[in-house]
Design an enzyme around this catalytic site. Structure first.
Site, PDB file in Angstrom:
ATOM      1  N   SER A 300       0.852  -1.196   0.000  1.00  0.00           N
ATOM      2  CA  SER A 300       0.000   0.000   0.000  1.00  0.00           C
ATOM      3  C   SER A 300       0.881   1.237   0.000  1.00  0.00           C
ATOM      4  O   SER A 300       2.031   1.187   0.442  1.00  0.00           O
ATOM      5  CB  SER A 300      -0.861   0.029   1.264  1.00  0.00           C
ATOM      6  OG  SER A 300      -0.061   0.353   2.388  1.00  0.00           O
ATOM      7  N   ASP A 301       0.351   2.349  -0.468  1.00  0.00           N
ATOM      8  CA  ASP A 301       1.054   3.606  -0.251  1.00  0.00           C
ATOM      9  C   ASP A 301       0.980   3.897   1.256  1.00  0.00           C
ATOM     10  O   ASP A 301       0.154   3.332   1.971  1.00  0.00           O
ATOM     11  CB  ASP A 301       0.430   4.736  -1.074  1.00  0.00           C
ATOM     12  CG  ASP A 301       1.455   5.836  -1.346  1.00  0.00           C
ATOM     13  OD1 ASP A 301       2.396   5.989  -0.547  1.00  0.00           O
ATOM     14  OD2 ASP A 301       1.314   6.550  -2.356  1.00  0.00           O
TER      15      ASP A 301
END
Ligand SMILES: *[C@@H]1O[C@H](CO)[C@@H](O)[C@H](O)[C@H]1NC(C)=O
Ligand SMILES: *[C@@H]1O[C@H](CO)[C@@H](O)[C@H](O)[C@H]1NC(C)=O
Ligand SMILES: *[C@@H]1O[C@H](CO)[C@@H](O)[C@H](O)[C@H]1NC(C)=O
Ligand SMILES: *[C@@H]1O[C@H](CO)[C@@H](O)[C@H](O)[C@H]1NC(C)=O
Ligand SMILES: *[C@@H]1O[C@H](CO)[C@@H](O)[C@H](O)[C@H]1NC(C)=O
Ligand SMILES: *[C@@H]1O[C@H](CO)[C@@H](O)[C@H](O)[C@H]1NC(C)=O
Length: 780
Positions: A300-301
């Site tokens: 994920s960011d």
């Protein structure tokens, strides 16, 4: 990629982050620490009994052994980028987050600089590197960066996994992160991505089960807005057609996975069509891992799970956000969200332990390919790399060479450049970017080995240079016109170095217009008016500017765009100005007039124009309006001519007798797959070559990029023009070269239709190379 300190649910307030940053950079220590690694069998023989430490068995078996030994709580820790590890099994914490966009960066907790390794080579920002259109150069940079990364890992200063490159399409000139990308074209972006990823990842032995360092292509997908008129990337819902996803936004990611064998894809902050990308099973499991077959992990960011729950309100509870993202196919979370909420998600029955096993297995397999579970890295390939291999003369020269190859000569009236140093007694060097250091390395930067500023570069050649900043900084709230014009009036030649820096365009900051900031235009115009001799305008920036005024100003003889040219930028700028290097860069993005951004909201993701609303479309592939400088523009001190030697005029496809297109005269296109696209079945006739002769018709040696564009028949909203391939050649004066493009009708000449199906348009396809045009008829 996000920087945790910039997220709205900030876990690191600005001041604290600043102090952390200072402590990274300014508290150097000499102490050489060991790199993190597991399976230190030599140090503890009882580890030898663990199957996961056995380098003789297959990676899948080692991973299965390891997963089988972990408790649920331990497994959950391995879903996070920090604070994982299992000391009872001899596995230390592995810090996943590091960055190497254009050199090893200090961003991300895995990397730091110290007295031992105080700096690393800072290559030009990616947008300038892309302008070189030199694929072997892209790979050479990746290779140099991974060598420096391994060298820093060996002394405990860096990790093995780097969340670079950024391959989002630079679809709007205002985007603050456009500088990080290879530009607006899917073909160039894909080639850049594959070459840079291979440069980072490939080991000398070429074994796909080994990684030199792990790369990560980000941010999937349709992410290219920071903060524009109150719309933030954290809550932006990108409304994107399937057609635009398939033929613009996704191709670089697809190439990363399929052709680059990248070890990681990062999902983005934004939503696409109402779904946060990090919780979209169709994207993560369906496309990336399913169709493309990612061999690696999906991350994920930073904080993006907290954001999809807390800011987007996509789920009612944090547990539901954890469960949805893992079930969608997410393997690793940048941050602590999954570490905090996954156990309760399991307790509530939202996910099973088996789902967690699947995710961490992808993470472990990647670490195995990196050698993290193979014992002391000293005894492994790259184990002998160390501080001596960082900032080597060779790497620093490659940084200078990249800047030379990328610099784009936009205007050069009557061969005004190159300058002859002997004819110049005094050179005026003016502008807020004329003597900058950090500005030259852009964002996601490291600490440079050393800098050569534009002024310093020019001073090496000309005895008398006179310098004036013109404005305090690039915002140019006030310009000192009196001093600057007086200087230009007294000098034989004036070089103006203008443009932007991170206060104008950066992560979390989009531009609102395309004009030079503040009073820059006035300064340029007044200096040009007062100048005694020719004026050279140098624009240092990531995105393009509307510099129509300078293009039309007769006193401004030459204009160069130098991107953010890296630590050695000043050397390269001087080499081009004085003709020691013949420029060969070409713009990787369209330079639009200011009127364009007045018509186009940044939030409109459509690539194609809309006649009804007057929306003009985006990038050279769809936009047909006026440009300041077009995609691919770039002058040389030489000139090159093209001659077409070979290309077919007609290709007919063999359809099965039952195919509907045989009996219908209204068939405009057919699927770009099926028996008629099986090249073996039709005896290889779907492949052909376009052969060209390129001649250096000027009187200087130089490099030249041959661009092969195609214009398909107008059907399915096809692009007006599309880059099929490019090839850069270096030619001495009068030298000729043959350039060959291999074309597959179904793969290279097809377009994506309105619902995302690849189609071959029947009829006349136009191939263009410069002013050369060739018509190719595709029939059944
Ligand atoms: C050696 O490793 C085993 C298994 O991880 C562990 O239980 C033991 O404490 C370690 N011994 C030392 C001296 O670190
Ligand atoms: C996870 O929990 C820790 C400890 O309570 C807290 O400091 C951190 O902010 C939490 N992280 C998230 C993303 O909620
Ligand atoms: C130019 O910048 C360099 C590096 O920051 C600095 O050492 C030098 O003094 C500057 N030159 C002038 C003339 O300001
Ligand atoms: C730029 O200069 C102005 C004054 O001329 C100043 O107010 C501003 O803070 C400076 N900006 C930066 C980013 O240093
Ligand atoms: C190419 O360059 C040569 C030498 O610089 C010049 O004589 C010639 O006119 C140029 N040709 C074109 C087509 O620009
Ligand atoms: C591409 O870059 C490499 C590495 O710098 C260089 O050797 C080569 O000459 C370049 N190719 C062209 C055509 O300029």
């Amino acid at each position: 990629m996000g920087r945790r300190n910039r997220a709205p649910s900030s876990v690191c307030p600005v001041l604290l982050c600043f102090l952390l940053y200072i402590s990274f950079v300014s508290e150097p220590s000499n102490a050489q620490s060991l790199p993190a690694f597991a399976c230190n069998v030599a140090g503890n023989n009882s580890l030898a009994g663990f199957g996961f430490c056995n380098t003789k068995i297959k990676i899948e078996s080692r991973v299965a052994d390891l997963v089988g030994r972990l408790t649920l709580q331990e497994k959950i820790k391995f879903l996070g980028s920090s604070g994982n590890g299992a000391s009872r099994l001899g596995i230390p914490t592995y810090e996943w987050w590091a960055e190497a966009l254009h050199g090893v960066s200090f961003i991300g907790p895995a990397t730091r600089f110290s007295k031992l390794v105080p700096s690393a080579t800072c290559f030009p920002q990616v947008i300038l590197t892309a302008a070189s259109f030199n694929v072997s150069l892209f790979k050479a940079i990746g290779k140099a960066v991974s060598t420096e990364a391994r060298a820093m890992y060996n002394v405990g200063l860096a990790g093995l996994t780097y969340w670079s490159p950024n391959v989002n399409i630079f679809r709007d000139p205002r985007w603050g992160r456009g500088q990080e990308t290879p530009g607006e074209d899917p073909t160039l972006s894909s080639k850049y991505a594959v070459a840079y990823v291979k440069g980072l990842q490939e080991t000398d032995g070429g074994d796909p089960n080994r990684l030199k360092v792990g790369a990560c292509c980000k941010h999937s997908t349709a992410y290219d807005l920071e903060k524009w008129k109150g719309v933030s990337r954290y809550t932006f819902n990108a409304v994107v057609t399937q057609q635009d996803l398939d033929d613009t936004y996704n191709p670089p990611f697809k190439s990363c996975v399929i052709d680059g064998n990248v070890a990681c894809i990062m999902c983005s902050y934004n939503q696409v069509n109402g779904k946060p990308t990090c919780a979209d099973p169709g994207l993560l499991s369906g496309l990336i891992r399913g169709q493309w077959k990612l061999n690696g992990y999906i991350v994920s960011d930073c904080d993006s799970l907290g954001i999809l729950y807390g800011a987007q309100h996509y789920t009612k509870t944090p547990e539901e956000a954890a469960a949805k993202s893992i079930l969608a196919g997410l393997d690793l979370n940048c941050g602590s969200f999954l570490g905090n909420h996954t156990e309760n998600a399991v307790k509530k029955g939202m996910i099973k332990e088996a789902d967690i096993n699947k995710a961490i297995s992808n993470n472990f397999a990647t670490l195995m390919r990196l050698g993290f579970f193979d014992g002391n890295p000293k005894n492994q390939p790259y184990g002998s790399l160390g501080p001596k291999d960082v900032c080597t003369a060779e790497h620093q020269e490659l940084a200078a060479e990249t800047a030379r190859q990328g610099i784009v000569l936009l205007k050069n009236v009557a061969g005004s450049l190159p300058l002859s140093p002997s004819a110049i007694k005094t050179l005026a060097v003016i502008g807020p970017n004329a003597n900058v250091t950090k500005t030259m390395i852009g964002n996601y930067e490291g600490v440079a080995c050393k800098y050569t500023t534009p002024l310093q570069g020019l001073e090496r050649t000309v005895l008398t240079t006179k310098y004036h900043r013109g404005c305090n900084n690039v915002t140019c709230v006030a310009a000192d016109l009196v001093s600057a014009t007086a200087l230009a009036a007294s000098a034989d030649v004036t070089v103006l170095v203008m443009g932007a820096d991170q206060s104008i365009e950066k992560e979390t900051l989009d531009r609102i217009d395309l004009n030079l900031p503040g009073k820059q235009q006035e300064l340029v115009t007044q200096v040009a008016k007062a100048a005694k001799g020719p004026v050279v305008l140098v624009i240092m920036s990531g995105g393009g500017f509307d510099i129509t005024f300078a293009k039309n100003d007769e006193k401004i003889k030459s204009i160069m765009w130098v991107g953010y040219p890296g630590e050695a930028g000043g050397l390269a700028i001087a080499d081009v100005i004085f003709g020691r290097h013949n420029p060969s860069g070409n713009l990787p993005m369209t330079w639009y007039p200011q009127s364009y951004v007045e018509k186009v909201p940044m939030t409109n993701m459509n690539m194609r124009p809309d006649k009804l609303s007057g929306y003009p479309g985006r990038t050279y592939r769809f936009y047909t309006g006026e440009t300041v400088y077009a995609f691919g523009h770039g002058l040389s001190y030489s000139n090159f001519s093209h001659q077409l030697l070979k290309a077919p005029k007609l290709v007919s496809l063999n359809l099965e007798e039952s195919h509907a297109c045989l009996s219908s005269s209204e068939c405009q296109s057919l699927d770009a797959f099926g028996p008629h696209c099986d090249n073996n079945a039709v005896g290889g006739r779907l492949d052909f070559e376009v052969q060209l002769k390129v001649t250096n018709a000027g009187d200087r040696e130089g490099s030249h990029t041959v661009f092969l564009f195609t214009t398909p028949p107008e059907v399915h909203g096809s692009p007006v023009k599309h880059l099929l391939g490019f090839e850069k050649v270096r030619l001495r004066k009068s030298e000729e070269a043959m350039v060959r493009f291999k074309v597959n009708v179904c793969k290279d000449l097809s377009v994506v239709d309105e619902i995302g199906t690849r189609k071959i348009a029947l009829g006349h396809h136009l191939l263009h190379v410069g002013s050369l045009k060739h018509s190719l008829n595709i029939t059944v």
